[in-house]
Design a protein around this motif. Structure first.
Motif, PDB file in Angstrom:
ATOM      1  N   THR A 158     -21.772 -47.317 -12.521  1.00 10.04           N
ATOM      2  CA  THR A 158     -22.758 -47.846 -13.455  1.00 10.04           C
ATOM      3  C   THR A 158     -23.246 -46.685 -14.313  1.00 10.04           C
ATOM      4  OG1 THR A 158     -23.400 -49.544 -11.881  1.00 10.04           O
ATOM      5  CG2 THR A 158     -24.981 -49.043 -13.636  1.00 10.04           C
ATOM      6  N   VAL A 159     -23.292 -46.888 -15.627  1.00 10.37           N
ATOM      7  CA  VAL A 159     -23.634 -45.786 -16.537  1.00 10.37           C
ATOM      8  C   VAL A 159     -24.780 -46.180 -17.478  1.00 10.37           C
ATOM      9  CG1 VAL A 159     -21.274 -44.883 -16.454  1.00 10.37           C
ATOM     10  CG2 VAL A 159     -21.935 -46.438 -18.295  1.00 10.37           C
ATOM     11  N   ALA A 178     -34.172 -53.909 -14.129  1.00  8.76           N
ATOM     12  CA  ALA A 178     -33.862 -55.301 -13.790  1.00  8.76           C
ATOM     13  C   ALA A 178     -32.377 -55.609 -14.029  1.00  8.76           C
ATOM     14  CB  ALA A 178     -34.736 -56.243 -14.612  1.00  8.76           C
ATOM     15  N   LEU A 179     -31.807 -55.096 -15.122  1.00 14.55           N
ATOM     16  CA  LEU A 179     -30.396 -55.354 -15.428  1.00 14.55           C
ATOM     17  C   LEU A 179     -29.493 -54.641 -14.428  1.00 14.55           C
ATOM     18  CD1 LEU A 179     -30.714 -55.134 -19.307  1.00 14.55           C
ATOM     19  CD2 LEU A 179     -30.056 -57.190 -18.021  1.00 14.55           C
ATOM     20  N   THR A 180     -29.916 -53.450 -13.978  1.00  7.78           N
ATOM     21  CA  THR A 180     -29.171 -52.744 -12.933  1.00  7.78           C
ATOM     22  C   THR A 180     -29.150 -53.585 -11.657  1.00  7.78           C
ATOM     23  OG1 THR A 180     -29.828 -50.603 -13.839  1.00  7.78           O
ATOM     24  CG2 THR A 180     -29.088 -50.626 -11.538  1.00  7.78           C
ATOM     25  N   ASP A 181     -30.300 -54.125 -11.290  1.00  6.48           N
ATOM     26  CA  ASP A 181     -30.395 -54.930 -10.069  1.00  6.48           C
ATOM     27  C   ASP A 181     -29.571 -56.208 -10.173  1.00  6.48           C
ATOM     28  OD1 ASP A 181     -32.002 -52.945  -9.092  1.00  6.48           O
ATOM     29  OD2 ASP A 181     -33.882 -54.005  -9.445  1.00  6.48           O
ATOM     30  N   LEU A 182     -29.360 -56.702 -11.397  1.00  2.00           N
ATOM     31  CA  LEU A 182     -28.522 -57.892 -11.592  1.00  2.00           C
ATOM     32  C   LEU A 182     -27.025 -57.566 -11.525  1.00  2.00           C
ATOM     33  CD1 LEU A 182     -30.231 -59.902 -14.503  1.00  2.00           C
ATOM     34  CD2 LEU A 182     -29.737 -60.759 -12.202  1.00  2.00           C
ATOM     35  N   GLY A 183     -26.686 -56.277 -11.528  1.00  7.83           N
ATOM     36  CA  GLY A 183     -25.278 -55.898 -11.418  1.00  7.83           C
ATOM     37  C   GLY A 183     -24.600 -55.520 -12.720  1.00  7.83           C
ATOM     38  N   PHE A 184     -25.364 -55.384 -13.804  1.00  2.95           N
ATOM     39  CA  PHE A 184     -24.769 -54.896 -15.053  1.00  2.95           C
ATOM     40  C   PHE A 184     -24.418 -53.419 -14.880  1.00  2.95           C
ATOM     41  CE2 PHE A 184     -26.911 -58.719 -16.488  1.00  2.95           C
ATOM     42  CZ  PHE A 184     -25.948 -59.271 -17.316  1.00  2.95           C
ATOM     43  N   ARG A 185     -23.321 -52.967 -15.497  1.00  9.94           N
ATOM     44  CA  ARG A 185     -22.814 -51.614 -15.227  1.00  9.94           C
ATOM     45  C   ARG A 185     -22.876 -50.654 -16.406  1.00  9.94           C
ATOM     46  NH1 ARG A 185     -18.284 -50.238 -13.657  1.00  9.94           N
ATOM     47  NH2 ARG A 185     -16.884 -52.009 -13.866  1.00  9.94           N
ATOM     48  N   MET A 186     -23.258 -51.136 -17.584  1.00  7.53           N
ATOM     49  CA  MET A 186     -23.580 -50.207 -18.671  1.00  7.53           C
ATOM     50  C   MET A 186     -24.821 -50.755 -19.361  1.00  7.53           C
ATOM     51  SD  MET A 186     -21.499 -48.681 -21.950  1.00  7.53           S
ATOM     52  CE  MET A 186     -21.801 -49.998 -23.127  1.00  7.53           C
TER      53      MET A 186
END
Ligand code: 3PY
Ligand code: MG
Length: 255
Positions: A14-15, A224-232
């Protein structure tokens, strides 16, 4: 390397890149010298033109970081040029159908996947490569084509869009998505109305073996987007960095 960001994304990391709207190559270089994972250059709503994109990619490469270029709506020729200039990825806004996605791939991927024309002299220079065929073969892994899903139509067609060979990932635009889902009633990237769509886009993209990415901005949204699994996910953008820094300094000085 100019391709470290795309390689890390392909490896499953994730970046967190920065984002620049102000068309200043040296400002982008300064931002790239932070802990951020490269820089997204915005030609859609930012002030960049072709020349400043070219210079910015070079400046960011000079500090060992990657760039991703968001092109104007439908400007797939510019997307191909961004790769020729050494971008590690392109973000194409307002992709609503599989035909839109295929048109992008035709411009930005070499045969047999697409019909991109050969000529990445500047990219090869920045990558330190002289062997053209090595660059041709490396390109498949190094240059990411991300499609923006930011409308009701895109949501309806998501699986067909994801099935297009050569599409490497999705990038959610929460501002436009809020305008589209509310039928023009409001613009609010934090609207609860987006929650289901965000989770759906992340899940479908991940299930298709592609990279789910999203416009972040504020720190709480990045979390929040990191916790949802988005990677960039981009952390803020250039004028926000200035505003936050100036405000913090004035407050710390007690003036
Ligand atoms: C959107 O949220 O619509 C974007 O395109 C982000 O810049
Ligand atoms: Mg948008």
């Amino acid at each position: 390397s100019i391709y470290s960001l795309s390689r890390r994304l392909r490896a499953g990391e994730t970046v967190y890149p920065g984002w620049v709207n102000l068309a200043d190559p040296l400002l982008a270089r300064a931002i790239a010298q932070s802990r951020l994972d490269g820089v997204v250059i915005d030609m859609q709503h930012g002030q960049f033109d072709t020349a400043t994109v070219m210079q910015t990619i070079g400046e960011v490469a000079g500090v060992g970081k990657s760039t991703i270029v968001r092109v104007p709506v439908g400007d797939f020729a510019m997307a191909a040029r961004a790769f020729d200039m050494g971008a590690a990825g392109v973000i194409a806004p307002m992709i609503n159908t599989a035909d839109d996605a295929r048109a992008l791939v035709d411009f930005v991927k070499y045969p047999p996947v697409g019909r991109r024309s050969w000529g990445p002299m500047r990219a090869m220079d920045l990558a330190g490569r002289s062997d053209a065929t090595a660059h041709l073969h490396g390109g498949a892994d190094e240059t990411l084509a991300l499609v923006m899903l930011e409308t009701r139509d895109a949501l309806a067609n998501i699986d067909e869009i994801l099935a297009v060979p050569g599409i490497d990932g999705t990038f959610v635009g929460p501002f436009d998505l809020s305008v589209s889902l509310s039928n023009g009633a409001f613009v609010d990237p934090n609207s609860a109305m987006l929650a289901e769509a965000l989770a759906h886009i992340q899940a479908r993209t991940h299930a298709a073996g592609k990279i789910p990415a999203a416009f972040g901005g504020a720190s709480v949204r990045v979390r929040a987007l990191t916790d949802l699994g988005f990677r960039m996910i981009n952390v803020g953008w250039d004028t926000v960095y200035l505003d936050v820094g100036i405000t913090a300094m004035i407050e710390a000085a007690g003036i």
